[in-house]
Design a protein around this motif. Structure first.
Motif, short mmCIF file in Angstrom:
data_model
loop_
_atom_site.label_atom_id
_atom_site.label_comp_id
_atom_site.label_asym_id
_atom_site.label_seq_id
_atom_site.Cartn_x
_atom_site.Cartn_y
_atom_site.Cartn_z
N THR A 59 0.81 -1.22 0.00
CA THR A 59 0.00 0.00 0.00
C THR A 59 0.84 1.27 0.00
O THR A 59 0.44 2.30 -0.55
N VAL A 60 2.02 1.20 0.59
CA VAL A 60 2.87 2.39 0.74
C VAL A 60 3.19 3.09 -0.61
O VAL A 60 3.41 4.31 -0.61
N PRO A 61 3.21 2.38 -1.75
CA PRO A 61 3.45 3.12 -3.01
C PRO A 61 2.47 4.26 -3.26
O PRO A 61 2.77 5.16 -4.06
N LEU A 62 1.30 4.25 -2.58
CA LEU A 62 0.37 5.39 -2.73
C LEU A 62 1.00 6.69 -2.29
O LEU A 62 0.52 7.77 -2.64
N VAL A 120 1.00 11.73 -2.99
CA VAL A 120 0.92 12.89 -2.09
C VAL A 120 2.32 13.41 -1.75
O VAL A 120 2.54 13.99 -0.69
N GLY A 121 3.25 13.20 -2.67
CA GLY A 121 4.58 13.76 -2.48
C GLY A 121 5.45 13.00 -1.50
O GLY A 121 6.45 13.54 -1.01
N GLY A 122 5.08 11.75 -1.22
CA GLY A 122 5.87 10.95 -0.29
C GLY A 122 6.98 10.19 -1.01
O GLY A 122 7.15 10.31 -2.22
N GLY A 123 7.72 9.39 -0.22
CA GLY A 123 8.85 8.67 -0.79
C GLY A 123 8.58 7.19 -0.93
O GLY A 123 7.45 6.76 -1.11
N GLY A 124 9.65 6.40 -0.83
CA GLY A 124 9.53 4.96 -1.05
C GLY A 124 9.56 4.65 -2.54
O GLY A 124 9.98 5.49 -3.36
N LEU A 125 9.09 3.47 -2.90
CA LEU A 125 9.14 3.04 -4.30
C LEU A 125 7.98 3.60 -5.12
O LEU A 125 7.98 3.48 -6.35
N GLY A 126 6.98 4.17 -4.45
CA GLY A 126 5.83 4.71 -5.17
C GLY A 126 6.17 5.75 -6.22
O GLY A 126 5.62 5.71 -7.33
N PRO A 127 7.05 6.71 -5.93
CA PRO A 127 7.37 7.73 -6.94
C PRO A 127 7.89 7.16 -8.25
O PRO A 127 7.73 7.79 -9.30
N ILE A 128 8.52 5.98 -8.21
CA ILE A 128 8.97 5.37 -9.47
C ILE A 128 7.78 5.08 -10.36
O ILE A 128 7.77 5.38 -11.57
#
Length: 228
Positions: free
Chosen positions: A164-167, A171-179
């Protein structure tokens, strides 16, 4: 663009050493992704574990547990994320961690409650008959017997949170979601697939590591009892 081309682009992107280095590289983003996931699961566990254990020990709260779990599951994580981001919590990692924590509460709560509830009544009575207080009975008898189900709830919650964290990328967060989000915005779909593969691999790795850890930490007699 054919599927073959997209997969080829994803493979090429993953094999580019430049994409693995630096503060925006895969290694750094994976660490951030795991850190956010760990905090979310920790928040959920601090709330749900004591509540589930206490309710299960008291043989009460079944309706409350089911309603709370179903209500939490019914809330769209994306909607929660936007609600949190629109408040003073702001954009970035914090709303994602909080939304993921809410998402992780149901499996931890229901498994802890069910695990304690399924401890044999005769075993509980025997512990009390030996002079154990309620707290000692919970700590030394009931919790070890409920451990397999409690651990399963934590494993499920952890994998759900990592997925779920890729969401956070929305909202301008980090992790693998921005990819994934950047790939969608720039129509570089190979990058989107690469990001999805990385998240999936992280879920599989977490499930494997937690399963091994659970097996190592669970006493042999309890494992045998769980299989019976």
């Amino acid at each position: 663009m054919s599927e073959g081309n997209i997969l080829e682009q994803a493979f090429r992107w993953l094999n580019d050493p430049l994409n693995w280095q630096g503060p925006d590289g895969i290694v750094a983003l994976t660490g951030e992704h795991l850190g956010m996931s760990a905090v979310a699961v920790l928040i959920a566990a601090v709330i749900a574990l004591p509540l589930g254990v206490w309710l299960g020990h008291r043989r009460r709260g079944g309706t409350l547990t089911v309603v709370a779990a179903n209500t939490s599951r019914a809330l769209p994580t994306f909607a929660l994320l936007l609600i949190f981001a629109s408040t003073s919590i702001g954009f970035g990692n914090r709303p994602t961690v909080l939304a993921a924590a809410v998402f992780a509460i149901p499996p931890i709560l229901t498994n802890a409650w069910t695990g304690m509830l399924e401890v044999d009544a005769d075993t509980r009575d025997a512990a009390r008959g030996m002079g154990m207080s309620a707290a000692r009975s919970v700590a030394l008898v009931e919790l070890p017997l409920a451990l397999p189900l409690i651990a399963a709830g934590l494993r499920t919650a952890t994998v759900q949170v990592i997925a779920t964290v890729p969401l956070a990328g929305l909202v301008g967060g980090g992790g693998l979601g921005p990819i994934i989000i950047t790939g969608l915005a720039t129509r570089r779909f190979g990058e989107v697939v690469a990001g999805g593969v990385l998240v999936a691999l992280l879920c599989v790795l977490a499930e494997t590591v937690l399963s091994i850890g659970q097996r190592l930490l669970t006493p042999g007699p309890v494992r045998a009892l769980a299989k019976a």
